[in-house]
Design an enzyme around this catalytic site. Structure first.
Site, PDB file in Angstrom:
ATOM      1  N   HIS A  90       0.833  -1.209   0.000  1.00 57.23           N
ATOM      2  CA  HIS A  90       0.000   0.000   0.000  1.00 57.23           C
ATOM      3  C   HIS A  90       0.869   1.261   0.000  1.00 57.23           C
ATOM      4  O   HIS A  90       0.678   2.165  -0.832  1.00 57.23           O
ATOM      5  CB  HIS A  90      -0.911  -0.011   1.229  1.00 57.23           C
ATOM      6  CG  HIS A  90      -1.785   1.191   1.357  1.00 57.23           C
ATOM      7  ND1 HIS A  90      -3.068   1.239   0.864  1.00 57.23           N
ATOM      8  CD2 HIS A  90      -1.551   2.415   1.917  1.00 57.23           C
ATOM      9  CE1 HIS A  90      -3.587   2.429   1.112  1.00 57.23           C
ATOM     10  NE2 HIS A  90      -2.688   3.164   1.753  1.00 57.23           N
ATOM     11  N   GLU A  91       1.809   1.313   0.928  1.00 54.49           N
ATOM     12  CA  GLU A  91       2.658   2.505   1.034  1.00 54.49           C
ATOM     13  C   GLU A  91       3.589   2.647  -0.175  1.00 54.49           C
ATOM     14  O   GLU A  91       3.911   3.764  -0.579  1.00 54.49           O
ATOM     15  CB  GLU A  91       3.467   2.472   2.327  1.00 54.49           C
ATOM     16  CG  GLU A  91       2.637   2.452   3.599  1.00 54.49           C
ATOM     17  CD  GLU A  91       1.673   3.623   3.698  1.00 54.49           C
ATOM     18  OE1 GLU A  91       1.936   4.679   3.088  1.00 54.49           O
ATOM     19  OE2 GLU A  91       0.640   3.492   4.387  1.00 54.49           O
ATOM     20  N   HIS A 130       1.882   4.714  -2.858  1.00 52.44           N
ATOM     21  CA  HIS A 130       2.044   6.160  -2.655  1.00 52.44           C
ATOM     22  C   HIS A 130       3.462   6.600  -3.030  1.00 52.44           C
ATOM     23  O   HIS A 130       3.655   7.606  -3.721  1.00 52.44           O
ATOM     24  CB  HIS A 130       1.790   6.509  -1.179  1.00 52.44           C
ATOM     25  CG  HIS A 130       0.389   6.295  -0.723  1.00 52.44           C
ATOM     26  ND1 HIS A 130      -0.704   6.762  -1.408  1.00 52.44           N
ATOM     27  CD2 HIS A 130      -0.107   5.669   0.397  1.00 52.44           C
ATOM     28  CE1 HIS A 130      -1.809   6.435  -0.746  1.00 52.44           C
ATOM     29  NE2 HIS A 130      -1.470   5.769   0.344  1.00 52.44           N
TER      30      HIS A 130
END
Length: 454
Positions: free
Chosen positions: A21-22, A25
């Site tokens: 997920h990170e 980003h």
């Protein structure tokens, strides 16, 4: 299931999904020219850190329950004039939205990859053939009968019991009736209608098939002990693998299912278990265990049967696809799981589904451990579901989540200017309260499942 196995599987699963997920980003931020100051997995005490040649600090913290990507931003500190073009807040709306959406987006991509891998690896599935149908149940009223195979639910093909369950959840929630297609043992296809409204919301049923009166086909299994659970009642009493159980509490046992029914009806009781070992009849005094459940306590002996592969002859099928065909299968599975998750969330908000469906870290850890011990494919399937849930959760329009920041950007687009810092700070506080309440409910559900009927 070992607590240690659950914990390790949970840490690996959540750590991996948070990192993905990170990284979404991080990767998109770098591509649109934003400087990333820190890429961190976990919270609390930092156990490892390193600064890369790009100036980004990479860190791993002790509690793997989240993570974050810290970007250069004038709202969080002074930024040198020559670096301002690399600040997050200076980027156009499309770039900020792309960065925010990338985290959940990478979770969906991972789920797609996991389902693709499952499809390519292939699975051996039990055909959805019916065993005994409970009299006067919705299944019996619909005309379902023993020996029929469910070949479609709501017009979608079903190759396994997993397919049947997924279709029941996806199509049955909120509907009063479902169309089923079954095939009889002699190859005749019949279209039936199943009344799902008769049992209430499907999402609240721990055993959907049982509530509908459906029982999967099972072979006749001899009551021979194949494995004993360490420390279980049978092992403690002295039973061994290979023992043929012929009676429990004086009741004759002729097949494994009879044994299950006799034991389940006697939670915590002290009983005599009669076995045949090496041609000799022996008796053992056994104090049965007690397992709590929604329908009351049940007894446990702590044994597993010895099952020959030939018992399932003709009832298993291999589901496998080539690399290209697997893309379509994975896309469909990801879409279906995502749609079902959103549907259940909406129904919880509207009151059509219970908040008891929410799971917290304890329940997730248990599922992680169970799936990990079953093999690669079950663990991949678990990771895919959790990754989708993580992606959808982060897209909710709640401040502090990615969806909340996307909401702020949408308001900025409509107004032509961003919300004031005071308004955003108030929204963040509200978001923290809502997130705290959500976690409290999920944790309460975990404890209710763990310590007693819910």
């Amino acid at each position: 299931m070992s607590v240690l196995v659950n914990l390790i599987a949970f840490v690996v699963a959540l750590g991996l999904l948070v990192a993905i997920h990170e990284f979404g980003h991080f990767w998109v931020a770098r591509r649109v020219g934003v400087r990333v100051l820190r890429y961190s997995i976990g919270f609390g005490r930092v156990v490892w850190r390193r600064t890369g040649g790009d100036g980004t600090e990479y860190a791993l913290s002790a509690i793997p329950l989240g993570g974050y990507v810290k970007m250069l931003d004038e709202r969080e500190g002074d930024v040198a004039p020559e670096e301002r073009h690399r600040a997050f807040n200076r980027q156009p709306l499309w770039a900020r939205n792309a960065i925010l959406f990338a985290g959940p987006g990478f979770n969906f991509l991972f789920a797609l990859f996991a389902y693709w891998a499952i499809s390519v690896i292939g699975t051996t599935e039990l055909r959805p053939v019916l065993g005994e149908v409970v009299p006067e149940s919705p299944a019996a009223e619909a005309g379902l009968a023993e020996g029929q195979e469910i070949v479609a639910v709501a017009g979608e093909e079903t190759l396994s019991w997993d397919d049947v369950l997924m279709r029941l959840l996806a199509e049955g929630a909120g509907n009063e009736a479902l169309s089923l297609a079954v095939e009889t043992p002699d190859g005749i296809r019949r279209d039936l209608t199943l009344d799902v409204a008769a049992i209430g919301p499907l999402g609240e049923k721990p055993n959907i098939l049982g509530a509908l009166g459906l029982r999967p086909w099972r072979p006749t299994i001899e009551p021979v002990v194949g494995e004993l659970l360490p420390g279980g009642p049978a092992a403690t009493a002295g039973l061994t693998a290979g023992d043929r159980i012929i009676a429990v509490a004086g009741e004759p046992v002729d097949e494994w299912q009879t044994l299950v029914e006799v034991v389940r009806a006697r939670p915590g009781e002290a009983v005599d278990v009669t076995v045949r070992r090496d041609g000799e009849r022996r008796e053992f005094a056994v104090t049965l265990g007690r397992v709590e459940g929604e329908d009351g306590d049940t007894g446990r002996l702590g044994v597993r049967p010895r099952v020959e592969d030939s018992a399932y002859a003709g009832m298993r099928r291999t589901v496998q696809h080539g690399p290209l065909a697997a893309i379509a299968q994975a896309t469909g599975a990801t879409w279906e799981a995502s749609a079902l998750t959103v549907k259940l969330l909406v129904q919880m908000v509207t009151g059509d589904a219970s908040v008891k469906n929410l799971s917290g870290p304890i329940n997730i850890a248990q599922y992680a451990g169970q799936s990990a011990t079953l093999g690669v494919v079950p663990f991949l399937r678990f990771l895919a579901i959790v990754s989708i849930s993580l992606g959808i959760l982060n897209l909710l329009p709640v401040p502090v989540l990615d969806g909340g920041h996307l909401l702020y950007n949408g308001i900025e687009w409509l107004r032509g200017r961003p919300l004031s810092e005071a308004a955003q700070a108030t929204g963040q506080q509200i978001g923290l309260v809502l997130l705290g309440l959500l976690m409290a409910v999920a944790f309460y559900n975990d404890l209710a499942r763990l310590f007693g009927p819910s």
